[in-house]
Every structure is written in structure tokens, then in C-alpha cells.
Design an enzyme around this catalytic site. Structure first.
Site, PDB file in Angstrom:
ATOM      1  CG  ASP A  34       6.609  -6.035   3.243  1.00 50.74           C
ATOM      2  OD1 ASP A  34       5.547  -5.300   2.332  1.00 50.74           O
ATOM      3  OD2 ASP A  34       6.161  -7.092   3.906  1.00 50.74           O
ATOM      4  CG  ASN A  89      -4.612  -4.370   7.757  1.00 52.29           C
ATOM      5  OD1 ASN A  89      -4.889  -3.345   8.126  1.00 52.29           O
ATOM      6  ND2 ASN A  89      -3.962  -4.152   6.383  1.00 52.29           N
ATOM      7  CG  HIS A  91      -8.386  -2.561   6.132  1.00 55.22           C
ATOM      8  ND1 HIS A  91      -7.291  -2.948   5.439  1.00 55.22           N
ATOM      9  CD2 HIS A  91      -9.385  -3.673   5.758  1.00 55.22           C
ATOM     10  CE1 HIS A  91      -7.502  -3.967   4.673  1.00 55.22           C
ATOM     11  NE2 HIS A  91      -8.840  -4.583   4.885  1.00 55.22           N
ATOM     12  CG  ASP A 114      -5.407   2.605   7.673  1.00 59.63           C
ATOM     13  OD1 ASP A 114      -4.821   1.881   6.900  1.00 59.63           O
ATOM     14  OD2 ASP A 114      -6.665   2.979   7.200  1.00 59.63           O
ATOM     15  CD  GLU A 163       1.721  -5.062   3.271  1.00 60.94           C
ATOM     16  OE1 GLU A 163       1.537  -6.241   3.200  1.00 60.94           O
ATOM     17  OE2 GLU A 163       0.834  -4.294   2.895  1.00 60.94           O
TER      18      GLU A 163
END
Length: 369
Positions: free
Chosen positions: A240, A248, A253, A257, A283
Site C-alpha cells: 500500500d 490526491n 487525482h 495517477d 493505491e
């Protein structure tokens, strides 16, 4: 999965060999039939064996040897040599058994042979040679000349021409079927390619290019079965990205990304082609490590953690983005849910202990090595 085709010249070689074998069978059958006939003939045996056994056998064998010679030379005229020998054999059989009308059917034999080559020119050559042999026998063979008047010769010419047309029709139909099969094969291959692409798209995460959640469980089922069967080591890591929600929320976002894709690439580049990497969701990633011991698996994850921590992200102000990972070693007979939960629980322990670390599950306790 395609159909394997031999080059055209290799197909000709194979078929020429089969045709020559047929020539030798004809020689053998001719000898056997005439020997049997010798028990029922009223003619003197010496004369009968000379005219119906020895002479035709020598002539037929000579024709077959000519075909063998041409086959061994494998020149560009080998097909025509085979066709010529087929005509020669048919002429010998008709000449020897000229009083038997059924033997005139041998004149069709060369055209049937030439049909195998799928070449109209060769079929017409066979027709021409057969007609010449028949007309030659009708002109010079005493028995054939007596039995076949002009009308019979015209009838035979028409029959040979009709047979040639039929052979060409058969050849054309065979060609059409071949073209249909080629087209069907091409369509099948295209369908397989599309199916493969669609299957890959269904099992691939669009953002990272890694396998997705569904592919992970399919692959894990296969690996667990193999691990139980062949008893090789297997490890599952759940990874993770630490504090990714903050990335984010702070940068949007789109930037998130970019960071996610960069970390996904780092994970994939630091495992072997025998290992499996997937984006589990958000994630979170999963990695299945094959055929390495537990210490080696842990070191691989530690290396991934260090590589990710060293990545530069010019899109954000943070010095680094880190990951946490939980590792579970597969034990024979372990249920896949327990296998995953062991790695997932270890990940939670890593998070609770301060993140940016790898925790390995041992004997139901999550410990950091």
C-alpha cells in the site's frame, strides 16, 4: 494457433514419392494377376509368360525406374517425368491387354495423377499424351487397330476430353475449398487475436498496465494448486502507498495517477518474469513471488521499498512517497483466503508500526524481520 504448411516443393516431393510407390504397386499387381491367369489360359505357358508376364513386367519396371531416376534428381521437370511415366504405364497396360476393353480405363490414370499437382497445364499435357498413346496404339497395334474404328477413336477422344474437363473441375473445386479454408483460418486467427486482446483488456488495469483484481485471483488459484502439487515455495505481498490520500487531496487525482503509475512500474521492474504483480485496488498492489525462500522474498520487498522511496516526483513537493508491505508465506493446504488475510494483516501491522516498512507473517503473528 495456426495450421502448419509445408512449402509447395516439399508437398510435391511427398506426393511424387507416393505416386511412384503406386507405380511399383501396379507392377506387382500386374505380375500377380498374370501369374494367376496362367493357370486358366489355354495358350502355351512359355508363350504366355513371355508375352504377358516377362515382357510387360520389364516394361513396367523400366517405366518405374525412370520415375525413380527423376525423383532422385529432383529437377524442375520431375512432375512432367512422373506424368510421362504414368502415360507410359497406361499405354503398356492397354497394349498388353488390348483385347480387354476395361483396360482402356488406364488411359484416365495419368489425368488423375496430374490433378494432384493443381495445375491445369499438367492436366492438359496428360490429356494430350493419353490421346496420342491411344491414337498410336490404334494406328500401329494390330489388335487395337482391329478393335477400334474411326468412330471408336472419336468416342474415346471425347471421353478423354470429358474426363479432362472433370479433372479440371475437381481441381478448381479443391482450390476453392483450399481458399475457403485459408479464409476461415485467417478469420479464426483474427478472432483469436481479438479474443486475446479483449481478455487482456478485461484482466489489465487501464491506468498502470498491471493485472487487475480479477486476474490476481485467477492466477492465485493456479499457483496455489501448483504449490500444493509440486511443493515449491510461494509468497504473497500486499503493498500500500503510504499517505496517498494526502497526495490526491493536495495535488489532485491527475497528479496522483502519475505517482501511482510511477510506483507501479517500480514494483514490476524489481521482480522477475516468474512473479506476478497486480493492482488490487486504489493505491494497493499485490505481488506473488515464486520459487524463492522466505528470506529472499523479504529482501525483494525491502529492495522494492527502497527503490520506491528513492523515486523522484517533480509533480509534488514531498521529498518521497513510501510504501508499506505485508508478506505471507504459503503453507501446504492453506486456504487462499487465509493466505491473503495473512499478508493483509501484516500490512496493517506495518501501517500501525509507522509505515514505510515490510512485515512478514509468521505463525499467526505479524513480525518485522
Amino acid at each position: 494457433m495456426g495450421i502448419t504448411r509445408l512449402p509447395a516443393h516439399l508437398n510435391h516431393i511427398a506426393w511424387n514419392r507416393k505416386i511412384i510407390n503406386v507405380f511399383w504397386v501396379i507392377v506387382f499387381v500386374s505380375v500377380c494377376v498374370e501369374v494367376i491367369n496362367s493357370f486358366f489360359t489355354e495358350r502355351p505357358l512359355k508363350e504366355f509368360y513371355l508375352e504377358y508376364v516377362l515382357l510387360p513386367t520389364l516394361l513396367l519396371s523400366l517405366a518405374a525406374f525412370i520415375a525413380e531416376w527423376g525423383y532422385r534428381k529432383q529437377g524442375k521437370y520431375i512432375d512432367y517425368i512422373i506424368i510421362g511415366v504414368a502415360n507410359l504405364i497406361s499405354g503398356i497396360l492397354v497394349g498388353v491387354h488390348s483385347e480387354m476393353y476395361v483396360m482402356y480405363a488406364c488411359l484416365f490414370f495419368p489425368m488423375l495423377i496430374s490433378t494432384i499437382y493443381f495445375d491445369k497445364k499438367k492436366i492438359w499435357i496428360s490429356f494430350g499424351l493419353s490421346l496420342m498413346i491411344y491414337l498410336g496404339l490404334s494406328a500401329f497395334h494390330p489388335i487395337v487397330k482391329e478393335l477400334n474404328d474411326v468412330m471408336a477413336q472419336l468416342s474415346m477422344a471425347c471421353i478423354l476430353l470429358t474426363s479432362t474437363t472433370i479433372c479440371i473441375g475437381i481441381m478448381s473445386r479443391g482450390y476453392e475449398i483450399g481458399q475457403h479454408l485459408i479464409k476461415a483460418q485467417a478469420e479464426h486467427q483474427e478472432l483469436m487475436v481479438k479474443s486475446t486482446i479483449m481478455e487482456k483488456q478485461v484482466k489489465t488495469d487501464a491506468l498502470t498496465g498491471l493485472y487487475n483484481h480479477m486476474a490476481f485471483y485467477e492466477y492465485m488459484d493456479v499457483l496455489l494448486f501448483q504449490a500444493d502439487t509440486y511443493h515449491y515455495p510461494l509468497h504473497l505481498a500486499v503493498i500500500d502507498i503510504d499517505n496517498f490520500k494526502k497526495v490526491n487531496d493536495t495535488y489532485g487525482h491527475g497528479i496522483g495517477d502519475i505517482v501511482l503509475k510511477r510506483i507501479a512500474s517500480a514494483i514490476k521492474e524489481n521482480v522477475t518474469t516468474d512473479d506476478f504483480v497486480a493492482r488490487y485496488g486504489g493505491e494497493e498492489f499485490v505481488v506473488i513471488l515464486n520459487d524463492v525462500d522466505e528470506d529472499k522474498a523479504f529482501k525483494i520487498l525491502e529492495n522494492i521499498k527502497a527503490v520506491v522511496q528513492g523515486l523522484e516526483h517533480p509533480e509534488i513537493l514531498e521529498d518521497s512517497v513510501t510504501i508499506s508491505a505485508g508478506l505471507q508465506t504459503y503453507r501446504t493446504g492453506m486456504h487462499k483466503q487465509a493466505f491473503f488475510e495473512g499478508a493483509d494483516n501484516s500490512l496493517y501491522v506495518a501501517k500501525r508500526q509507522g509505515k514505510n516498512r515490510v512485515i512478514i507473517q509468521e505463525c499467526s503473528e505479524a513480525l518485522q524481520i
